[in-house]
Design an enzyme around this catalytic site. Sequence first.
Site, short mmCIF file in Angstrom:
data_model
loop_
_atom_site.label_atom_id
_atom_site.label_comp_id
_atom_site.label_asym_id
_atom_site.label_seq_id
_atom_site.Cartn_x
_atom_site.Cartn_y
_atom_site.Cartn_z
CB THR A 180 -0.92 -0.02 1.24
OG1 THR A 180 -1.65 1.19 1.25
CG2 THR A 180 -0.17 -0.16 2.54
CE LYS A 433 -8.77 20.19 17.23
NZ LYS A 433 -8.22 19.32 18.22
CD1 TRP A 438 -12.64 16.95 15.70
CD2 TRP A 438 -10.97 17.34 14.29
NE1 TRP A 438 -11.48 16.60 16.33
CE2 TRP A 438 -10.43 16.83 15.48
CE3 TRP A 438 -10.09 17.67 13.25
CZ2 TRP A 438 -9.06 16.62 15.67
CZ3 TRP A 438 -8.73 17.46 13.43
CH2 TRP A 438 -8.23 16.95 14.63
P1 ADP Z 1 -3.96 3.57 -0.28
O1 ADP Z 1 -3.82 3.95 1.16
O2 ADP Z 1 -2.72 3.24 -1.00
O3 ADP Z 1 -4.90 4.44 -1.03
P2 ADP Z 1 -5.87 1.51 -0.06
O4 ADP Z 1 -6.39 1.31 -1.42
O5 ADP Z 1 -5.61 0.40 0.81
O6 ADP Z 1 -4.55 2.17 -0.21
O7 ADP Z 1 -6.77 2.62 0.64
C1 ADP Z 1 -7.49 2.39 1.77
C2 ADP Z 1 -8.12 3.66 2.21
O8 ADP Z 1 -9.01 4.17 1.21
C3 ADP Z 1 -9.02 3.50 3.41
O9 ADP Z 1 -8.29 3.45 4.60
C4 ADP Z 1 -9.91 4.72 3.29
O10 ADP Z 1 -9.26 5.88 3.74
C5 ADP Z 1 -10.08 4.86 1.81
N1 ADP Z 1 -11.36 4.26 1.37
C6 ADP Z 1 -11.56 3.03 0.90
N2 ADP Z 1 -12.85 2.84 0.56
C7 ADP Z 1 -13.49 4.01 0.84
C8 ADP Z 1 -14.84 4.47 0.71
N3 ADP Z 1 -15.81 3.70 0.21
N4 ADP Z 1 -15.11 5.73 1.11
C9 ADP Z 1 -14.15 6.52 1.60
N5 ADP Z 1 -12.87 6.16 1.73
C10 ADP Z 1 -12.54 4.91 1.36
#
Ligand code: ADP
Length: 537
Positions: A180, A433, A438
Amino acid sequence: MKYPLTVGAMMEHAEKFFPKKEVISQTHDKLHRLTYKEVGKRTRRLMSALDKLGIEQGDKVGTLAWNTHRHLEIYFAAPGIGSILHTINIRLSPEHIIYIINHAEDKIIFVDKDILPLVDKLHPHLPTVKAYVVMTDKEELPENSLPNVYSYEELLQEGDETYPFTRDIDEDSAAGMCYTSATTGKPKGVLYTHRAIALHSYALGLADTAAISESDVAMAVVPQFHVNAWGMPFACTWFGSTQVMPGPRFTPKRLATFIEEYKVTISAGVPTIWLGLLKELDENSYDTSSLRGVLCGGSAAPLSMVRAFEQKYNIPFFHAYGATETTPLATYSRLKSYQQDLSPDERANEKTRQGILVPGLEMKVIDENGEIPWDDETMGELLLKGPWIADTYYKDERSKTAFIDGWYHTGDVVTVDEEGTMKIVDRTGDLIKSGGEWISSVELENAIMAHEAVFEASVVAIPDEKWDERPIACVVLHDQYKDKVAKSDIAEYLKPQFAKFWLPDDYLFVDEIPKTSVGKFLKRELRKQVLEHLNLA
Ligand code: ADP
């Protein structure tokens, strides 16, 4: 019985019970249609080839590839011999790709033809890689300077189509791995066990989640290098769904054409993909009536998008949430039985939430005082545990801050209503913030994107002497609205929707929002651009 769940067994199931069902795959040169019987035989040939090349249990098999049948075969061949499928994000910087391959110690790399020039340049920095396989016919193998390079189809020709899937595998051993992209520093690796992938696949098949089944024609647009295309290739194969794989450098036109031509029933991708598809549907006409669902995740889906799919095109829209660390499916939004009478706008609103926890997982939401109440207002960080949630990063010190006391700390700030429906408010670092309160950048973005003139929008914080931080909105207008819409139009539009202190201090019209390698808003870069623009850098 204590019976191991293994990835290879999933392909064996497809070979036996869905031999006539098809995988439709676009590669760089043509469209391929293969049955699971053929894909199974090819996977076995590939396993024998990996074996001959000296790949052993526990070795990492890297891929730099698009969504195609060949990539699907590697998905099963690598874990099928007990080695580890390591999908690498082709859009990362060369430095990060080098880091990832060296950190994982990949033994062999499978690479698509158009990515070969990149690998050609990188290979002097990849000491662990003993062989490269270009995913083409022998005749097509482009010029290159790689040592020990093979053509995929040649390897398969020489392979053994009766080669057995190894059943003697500990289900808790790794079958796959992904990295990631960390917001700061190097990418972080996550291992997926055979058991995790199998249970996660079951979860994708549940009627109240994605309900993947034999009757589906499934098109994963989310890349196979982005958390294993959210597990769809595994689940779809196991359950015998027809799979449509859009291949290299696809366009919205190709996606729309495939949906019409192959009668795609379910498709999955990030919001950026769906924005592109909606634009294509607006400009040209397609029959999309086969779609029973569009699955969206990776970042928050704006209300305007849910409305466009559901109200304009009559395509059911499903929002899901997860992360690389969660394999990824963690929550899924589906209206409950008693919500079916909601008005179209209420439905759409409900569907912008990320939904409820998938059965089998456990969640907890905390702030500095402990667990927060589920009152739809209080914000806290989401923590997850369960059989397909990672418990550590691969050989990485940063595990200590994300995996604590048996919980994965997601870094996502959420609210939860009394029925457990979750809404992502922000990433912990992106919340703004202001004056001790928030502000959710995501909520502001979604509201701005609901304006008809807006194509996309992103909100970032800038430092402020009095308030600590203040929000600034960056807005991309649809072409036909450029020069016709003023900042004040957007500001007036937002005014009745938020408390005054939430409203952005300024609106900057930009041509594009910078995106990450998987199509999410790259806020770090955007913030930098905004600070430079405002002479605050
Ligand atoms: P990266 O951190 O490289 O983008 P990921 O694809 O693993 O890797 O991303 C995960 C993150 O994406 C989650 O922790 C969240 O912040 C965001 N995320 C995933 N799905 C959603 C969603 N449906 N709505 C909002 N944020 C999301």
